[in-house]
Each structure stands twice: as C-alpha cells, then as structure tokens.
Design an enzyme around this catalytic site. Structure first.
Site, PDB file in Angstrom:
ATOM      1  N   LYS A   1       0.588  -1.326  -0.082  1.00  0.00           N
ATOM      2  CA  LYS A   1      -0.127  -0.091  -0.043  1.00  0.00           C
ATOM      3  C   LYS A   1       1.003   1.278  -0.102  1.00  0.00           C
ATOM      4  O   LYS A   1       1.728   1.330   0.903  1.00  0.00           O
ATOM      5  CB  LYS A   1      -0.928  -0.017   1.278  1.00  0.00           C
ATOM      6  CG  LYS A   1      -1.985   1.454   1.114  1.00  0.00           C
ATOM      7  CD  LYS A   1      -2.509   1.310   1.889  1.00  0.00           C
ATOM      8  CE  LYS A   1      -1.989   2.578   3.286  1.00  0.00           C
ATOM      9  NZ  LYS A   1      -1.751   3.759   2.676  1.00  0.00           N
TER      10      LYS A   1
ATOM     11  N   GLU B   1       9.771   0.348  10.645  1.00  0.00           N
ATOM     12  CA  GLU B   1      10.752   1.341  10.496  1.00  0.00           C
ATOM     13  C   GLU B   1      10.047   2.546  10.694  1.00  0.00           C
ATOM     14  O   GLU B   1       9.146   2.853   9.877  1.00  0.00           O
ATOM     15  CB  GLU B   1      11.312   1.622   9.092  1.00  0.00           C
ATOM     16  CG  GLU B   1      11.846   0.033   8.488  1.00  0.00           C
ATOM     17  CD  GLU B   1      13.322  -0.188   9.169  1.00  0.00           C
ATOM     18  OE1 GLU B   1      13.878   0.654   9.863  1.00  0.00           O
ATOM     19  OE2 GLU B   1      13.700  -1.349   8.885  1.00  0.00           O
TER      20      GLU B   1
ATOM     21  N   CYS C   1      13.396  10.245   7.564  1.00  0.00           N
ATOM     22  CA  CYS C   1      13.373   9.529   9.239  1.00  0.00           C
ATOM     23  C   CYS C   1      14.803   9.632   9.890  1.00  0.00           C
ATOM     24  O   CYS C   1      14.822   9.795  10.960  1.00  0.00           O
ATOM     25  CB  CYS C   1      12.855   7.971   9.106  1.00  0.00           C
ATOM     26  SG  CYS C   1      13.876   7.212   7.822  1.00  0.00           S
TER      27      CYS C   1
ATOM     28  N   GLU D   1      10.062  14.446  16.994  1.00  0.00           N
ATOM     29  CA  GLU D   1      10.113  14.526  15.651  1.00  0.00           C
ATOM     30  C   GLU D   1       9.400  15.532  14.843  1.00  0.00           C
ATOM     31  O   GLU D   1       8.273  15.700  14.780  1.00  0.00           O
ATOM     32  CB  GLU D   1      10.075  13.175  14.861  1.00  0.00           C
ATOM     33  CG  GLU D   1      10.306  13.185  13.432  1.00  0.00           C
ATOM     34  CD  GLU D   1      10.098  11.663  12.648  1.00  0.00           C
ATOM     35  OE1 GLU D   1       8.829  11.123  13.097  1.00  0.00           O
ATOM     36  OE2 GLU D   1      10.879  11.193  11.979  1.00  0.00           O
TER      37      GLU D   1
HETATM   38  P1  NAD Z   1       2.186   7.389   8.913  1.00  0.00           P
HETATM   39  O1  NAD Z   1       2.500   6.490   9.944  1.00  0.00           O
HETATM   40  O2  NAD Z   1       0.891   8.547   9.037  1.00  0.00           O
HETATM   41  O3  NAD Z   1       1.901   6.644   7.660  1.00  0.00           O
HETATM   42  C1  NAD Z   1       2.693   5.771   6.853  1.00  0.00           C
HETATM   43  C2  NAD Z   1       1.771   4.865   6.169  1.00  0.00           C
HETATM   44  O4  NAD Z   1       0.956   4.091   7.187  1.00  0.00           O
HETATM   45  C3  NAD Z   1       0.957   5.328   4.962  1.00  0.00           C
HETATM   46  O5  NAD Z   1       0.721   4.429   3.884  1.00  0.00           O
HETATM   47  C4  NAD Z   1      -0.422   5.414   5.578  1.00  0.00           C
HETATM   48  O6  NAD Z   1      -1.493   5.288   4.913  1.00  0.00           O
HETATM   49  C5  NAD Z   1      -0.212   4.037   6.577  1.00  0.00           C
HETATM   50  N1  NAD Z   1      -1.245   4.157   7.851  1.00  0.00           N
HETATM   51  C6  NAD Z   1      -1.788   5.372   8.506  1.00  0.00           C
HETATM   52  N2  NAD Z   1      -2.316   4.898   9.575  1.00  0.00           N
HETATM   53  C7  NAD Z   1      -2.431   3.651   9.423  1.00  0.00           C
HETATM   54  C8  NAD Z   1      -3.085   2.460  10.213  1.00  0.00           C
HETATM   55  N3  NAD Z   1      -3.921   2.784  11.568  1.00  0.00           N
HETATM   56  N4  NAD Z   1      -2.760   1.052  10.111  1.00  0.00           N
HETATM   57  C9  NAD Z   1      -2.046   0.690   8.808  1.00  0.00           C
HETATM   58  N5  NAD Z   1      -1.428   1.948   8.016  1.00  0.00           N
HETATM   59  C10 NAD Z   1      -1.546   3.238   8.369  1.00  0.00           C
HETATM   60  O7  NAD Z   1       3.351   8.346   8.637  1.00  0.00           O
HETATM   61  P2  NAD Z   1       3.702   9.495   7.750  1.00  0.00           P
HETATM   62  O8  NAD Z   1       3.289  10.776   8.630  1.00  0.00           O
HETATM   63  O9  NAD Z   1       2.958   9.441   6.380  1.00  0.00           O
HETATM   64  O10 NAD Z   1       5.523   9.544   7.562  1.00  0.00           O
HETATM   65  C11 NAD Z   1       6.266  10.137   8.186  1.00  0.00           C
HETATM   66  C12 NAD Z   1       6.826   9.104   9.224  1.00  0.00           C
HETATM   67  O11 NAD Z   1       7.341   8.129   8.639  1.00  0.00           O
HETATM   68  C13 NAD Z   1       7.858  10.069   9.996  1.00  0.00           C
HETATM   69  O12 NAD Z   1       7.681   9.651  11.298  1.00  0.00           O
HETATM   70  C14 NAD Z   1       9.166   9.239   9.669  1.00  0.00           C
HETATM   71  O13 NAD Z   1      10.058   9.376  10.705  1.00  0.00           O
HETATM   72  C15 NAD Z   1       8.722   7.979   9.280  1.00  0.00           C
HETATM   73  N6  NAD Z   1       9.576   7.334   8.358  1.00  0.00           N
HETATM   74  C16 NAD Z   1      10.395   6.435   8.863  1.00  0.00           C
HETATM   75  C17 NAD Z   1      11.271   5.849   7.918  1.00  0.00           C
HETATM   76  C18 NAD Z   1      12.197   4.655   8.437  1.00  0.00           C
HETATM   77  O14 NAD Z   1      12.805   4.059   7.660  1.00  0.00           O
HETATM   78  N7  NAD Z   1      12.490   4.439   9.705  1.00  0.00           N
HETATM   79  C19 NAD Z   1      11.226   6.085   6.589  1.00  0.00           C
HETATM   80  C20 NAD Z   1      10.670   7.361   6.082  1.00  0.00           C
HETATM   81  C21 NAD Z   1       9.732   7.527   6.905  1.00  0.00           C
END
Ligand code: NAD
Length: 541
Positions: free
Chosen positions: A234, A309, A343, A441
C-alpha cells in the site's frame, strides 16, 4: 429527470475534495441518503489517464488498484485525490482500496504464492524478473522522477539522481541474491543430520510512507521477491502515482499475476485492513511511531511477523577537534535535504562549547547560501514544499513551540511565498534536552542545536529521546569516534558524515524507532523463515 452521474464517493477519510466531485453536500444529505443508501455508486474515473506534468512529461497514468497484474476499480468506487504541494492544484484522483479490495489483493497474493509459476520457479529466474524490473525502472527514470516530484514536491534532480538511482541499485542488489538464499548444515554428531531451509514467509503486507515513494517501495519489494514471497503493497495516500506506475512495469517485467499487488488507499481503511488481515503472514511498515504501535496491535490477530521502521530524532555530535567545514556541510544536508522529511535526518546538533558560537555562525551562513526555495522542477531549487498543508501547519507549530520554549531563532522560522507549503529553513540554538523541539520529530527543515562540554554529556544528550534511529559523530580522534559510536543508542551511526546509508548495510532503529532491519543481507532474514530439518542417521532411538 435522471440524477447527474456522481463522479465519486468521498470516504470519511478523504482529505482532498475534488471540485469535480458530486458529494452528498451538493445533493443535500437527505436527498443523497434517500437515493443512494441501498447501493454504492460506481464512479466514472477511468483506469488510466493521460497526464501532462509541469515539466511537459506526458504520462499514461494508471489510476486503478493493481491486483493480479490488472488495474481494477475499487469495489466501492472510493477514490482519493492527490494534490501538487507547490500550489495545491489537483493532479488526479485514483481509486482507493478499502477492506474488500484488500481481501481481493490478499486472495491474489495467496494464489500466486502457491502457484507453480512462482513457487516452483528457478531462483535465478526470480532474480531475472527483478533485473528486468530494475532495467524498466532505469529506462523510465525521468517519468518516475517526474511523478515523485509532482506528487511529493522533492526537487527533480534529487528524485532522479538519488531516489531513482537508489531504486534501480536496490532492485539489482536483491536480484543478485535470489539464487544465493542458502540454508546451513548443523553438525551435532554422526547419528543425525540437521539442515535448515530458508523459505519465504508467505503473503507480505507492505505499508510505505510518502517521503520516498519509489525508494520505500523498492526497499520492501526487493528482498520480499528475491526470497520468494508474494506482496500486497500500500502506497501513502499523499503520493500514490509513481508506485502505481511501478505496477505497470512489474507486469511488463514478467512477474506472474498476483505476485505483486499494489493498492492506493488511506491508512485507517486499507492500511488497517492489511495490518489485521488473517491471510497476511508478515507486515513490513515504514512510517510514524504512532502508526507502528497500532499496526503492532492489529498484527497480533494472527501473530504476524513484523518489521517496523519508524521515526527518529537523530543527533549529530560535533567535537572541537572535528573538521569544522565538513561538520557544517554534513550538518546542513543532514537535516535540510528532502525538505527535512527524512526519518534519519540529523535534526539535533550537539556542539562542544569551545566551538559552539563559530559553528552556529557557519551553519547559518551555509543554510542561507544553499537553500534556494521554490519550484522543484527548476534546476536551481534545493528545497521544495512540505508534502501537504496539514504537515506544513504541523511544522509551523513547532516553530512557535521553539520560540515559546525560549530557544534562540538563528534563521528561518517563516512561511515562504503566497502559495504552496514552503517553509524557510529554520535553525534554533540554545536548545535544552527537555525541550519539546528536542524530543519530538518535526520532519521538516527544522534544526535544533544544543551545547555540551564533556564526552559524557554529549552521549547523555544524544541518548535523551525515545528514538534511536541514526546518529553522527564528528571528530578527528579515531578512538573517541569508535568509543562514542558504541555508546549511542541508535541503529546506525555515521562517523564524519550524516545520513550516509548504503543499501548493502542494515537499516533500522532501536527504542521507538523500530523493530528489525531492512536492506543488506539482513533483510533476507526478515523475509524468510529458517526451517530446521532433522534427519535420523542412526538405526534406533
Ligand atoms: P504515517 O504513519 O501516518 O503513514 C505511513 C503509512 O502508514 C501510510 O501508507 C499510511 O497510509 C499508513 N497508515 C496510517 N495509519 C495506518 C493504520 N492505522 N494502519 C495501517 N497503516 C496506516 O506516517 P507519515 O506521517 O505518512 O510518514 C512520516 C513518518 O514516517 C515519520 O515519522 C518518519 O520518521 C517515518 N519514516 C520512517 C522511515 C524509516 O525507515 N525509519 C522512513 C521514512 C519515513
């Protein structure tokens, strides 16, 4: 008179409302429910659409869900609309999955997992399919980079030279592993032979964020496919386009139907359905720590294997014996690249008191020199917009928090321009460990600088948050560098650089930055089970 044909249904989670949509609001709630409550409306969105990007690139963009190697409509007709963060103009709507579509994708992935065309494929042929995909991604570099720039706002030069080249390299790296998934023999004496088979886990749900759409997709697909799993992936609702286009290339590369299924959709519907699905054996997630916690709970329904992650608040320590010019350059790019939406961004810099004032002066000068804000399609641009209005407002709220907490605003701290989500690169100094802007963050062009005097103090401050993703140490004392690297609570430490990861090395966090590793050979372990086979070579019990 027949009603005008509605173009879409908005789900409760829709963030972007297309002006072309006919919604209950326009029909009037009661009229809508009277006329449409017994059957869902099938929308008029096509499965492909000819798009022309701001740089003139023409794209035959898939809009459907990619299931069983075909683009299909969502069962409910639900859609989501993606906007250009530079000016908030609508790019397009795409079909959005909900749990019924997840069921279909899982069924396709399950059938593919057991089908001879995938389960009995020669491992080197599996690798060849990944090589084919890498070649197609490389051939379509300009188009795919254009989609990520348009959808997400990152500079086109970065999308091409960093994201696309990394995606191609990762696919090739894992293609090469496909025929090198070796078990072991375990010597326990002459009466018994034990060996292990490293077998695929099964159907893997993969949920990715918006900051590196294609990179995140290839990091997850590469090891999963090299080891023989099937996938339901997804994309993030903010950036569905390049990942959908990848579906087209996956089919062209020759993958059998159902091996990779790609869904656009919202987290709370499609994402949650993947996390909780009993037909999914593993879930691999990249995103925020808060979402990871809810995924972990949902995944317990069938004790899924998980890789998470998540977020970070990575420190960069500068000792007074460091090469200051290098520390400034890496310190700047470590937080300001990708508009701070990384991240592993080294979003906290800890500077030894003896060079503190000089460091601040120089990183301010570097920031002002390098940070050209504007159109991400322009070659001159270093920094594009934040991905969405909601995210932009969140970053701005941290600027207010920094001022209120008593940190010193060194530069930036303002909106930029009269449209889009641009924020000037922001640096706060005199930041104390306990400040909110030091603990949470921000995920934007936002740097917090603090001061230390001794090595112990530096380590204590570096470890003072709930995160543990990356960390950097700048010093010319090699002994000190290794000593400090060992004591920092992080999954990755860079000595005299920042965010300098490589796909051949494990990538992951400790504490609330995640569970498990992606990339490198370690990711192969994350996508296989080690089955022990015990062979009795004796004649009796
Ligand atoms: P997010 O957690 O809101 O969304 C990430 C993904 O999860 C999206 O596809 C979203 O649709 C999905 N999602 C949201 N709620 C969900 C649920 N209840 N169940 C299942 N899936 C769900 O994160 P974001 O704000 O879109 O992305 C930014 C975050 O991602 C930051 O905190 C960043 O640090 C992190 N990030 C981490 C890494 C890593 O490798 N550690 C890499 C990139 C981004």
């Amino acid at each position: 008179m027949p009603l005008p044909r509605p173009l879409a249904i908005l789900t409760p989670h829709s963030k972007h409302i297309s002006s072309s949509l006919l919604t209950p609001r326009f029909l009037g709630e009661s009229s809508f429910h009277r006329r449409f409550s017994t059957s869902r409306i099938i929308m008029a969105l096509p499965l492909f659409k000819e798009l022309v990007a701001p740089n003139g690139q023409k794209i035959n963009q898939p809009l459907g869900l990619f299931i069983n190697n075909e683009f299909v409509k969502s069962k409910s007709g639900d859609t989501l609309t993606t906007l250009n963060p530079t000016d908030e103009s609508e790019i397009t709507a795409v079909y959005a999955a909900n749990s019924a579509d997840v069921d279909d994708a899982v069924a396709a992935a399950r059938a593919a997992f057991h089908s001879p065309s995938w389960s009995e494929i020669n491992p080197s042929e599996r690798g060849q399919l990944l090589y084919n995909l890498a070649d197609l991604v490389e051939k379509n570099t300009h188009l795919l980079a254009t989609l990520d720039t348009w959808d997400m706002g990152k500079p086109l030069s970065v999308a091409k030279e960093e994201d696309l080249s990394e995606s191609v390299a990762v696919l090739k790296y894992y293609a090469g592993f496909s025929d090198k998934i070796h078990g072991r023999t375990i010597d326990v004496g002459p009466r018994k032979l034990i060996y292990t088979l490293h077998q695929p886990i099964g159907v893997c749900g993969q949920i990715i964020p918006w900051n590196y759409p294609l990179v995140m997709a290839t990091w997850k697909l590469g090891p999963a496919l090299a080891t023989g799993n099937t996938v339901v992936l997804k994309s993030a609702e903010q950036t569905p386009l390049s990942v959908l286009y990848l579906g087209k290339l996956i089919k062209e590369a020759g993958f059998p139907p159902g091996v990779v299924n790609i869904l656009s959709g919202y987290g709370k519907t499609a994402g949650a359905a993947i996390a909780a699905h009993e037909g999914i054996d593993k879930v691999a997630f990249t995103g925020s720590t808060a979402t990871a916690k809810s995924i972990m709970k949902a995944a317990s329904v069938n004790l899924k294997n998980i890789t998470l992650e998540t977020g970070g608040k990575s420190p960069l320590i500068v000792f007074d014996d460091a090469d200051l010019e290098q520390a400034v350059k890496w310190g700047h790019s470590g937080i300001m690249s990708n508009m701070g939406q990384v991240c592993t961004a080294t979003s906290r810099i800890l500077v030894q008191d003896t060079i503190y004032d000089k460091f601040i002066q120089e990183i301010k000068a570097q920031t002002e020199k390098v940070s050209v804000l504007g159109d991400p399609f322009s070659e001159a641009t270093f920094q594009g917009p934040q991905v969405t209005r909601q995210h932009y407002e969140r970053v701005l709220s941290y600027i207010e928090a920094g001022k209120a907490e008593g940190a010193t605003l060194v530069c930036g701290g303002t909106k930029h321009g009269d449209k889009g989500h641009f924020i000037t690169p922001t640096i706060f100094s005199d930041v104390k460990d306990h400040y909110k802007i030091n603990q949470e963050e921000v995920f934007g062009p936002f740097l917090a600088i603090g001061k230390f005097s001794t090595e112990d103090e530096a380590i204590k401050s570096a470890n003072c948050t709930s995160y543990g993703l990356g960390a950097s140490v700048f010093t010319n004392d090699i002994t000190k560098a290794h000593r400090v690297a060992a004591k920092i609570e992080a999954g990755m430490v860079w000595i005299n650089s920042s965010q300098d990861s490589h796909y051949a090395a494990p990538f992951g966090g400790v504490k609330q930055s995640g569970i498990g590793s992606e990339l490198g050979e370690y990711a192969l372990t994350a996508y296989t089970i080690a089955k022990a086979v015990h062979v009795n070579l004796g004649t009796h019990l």
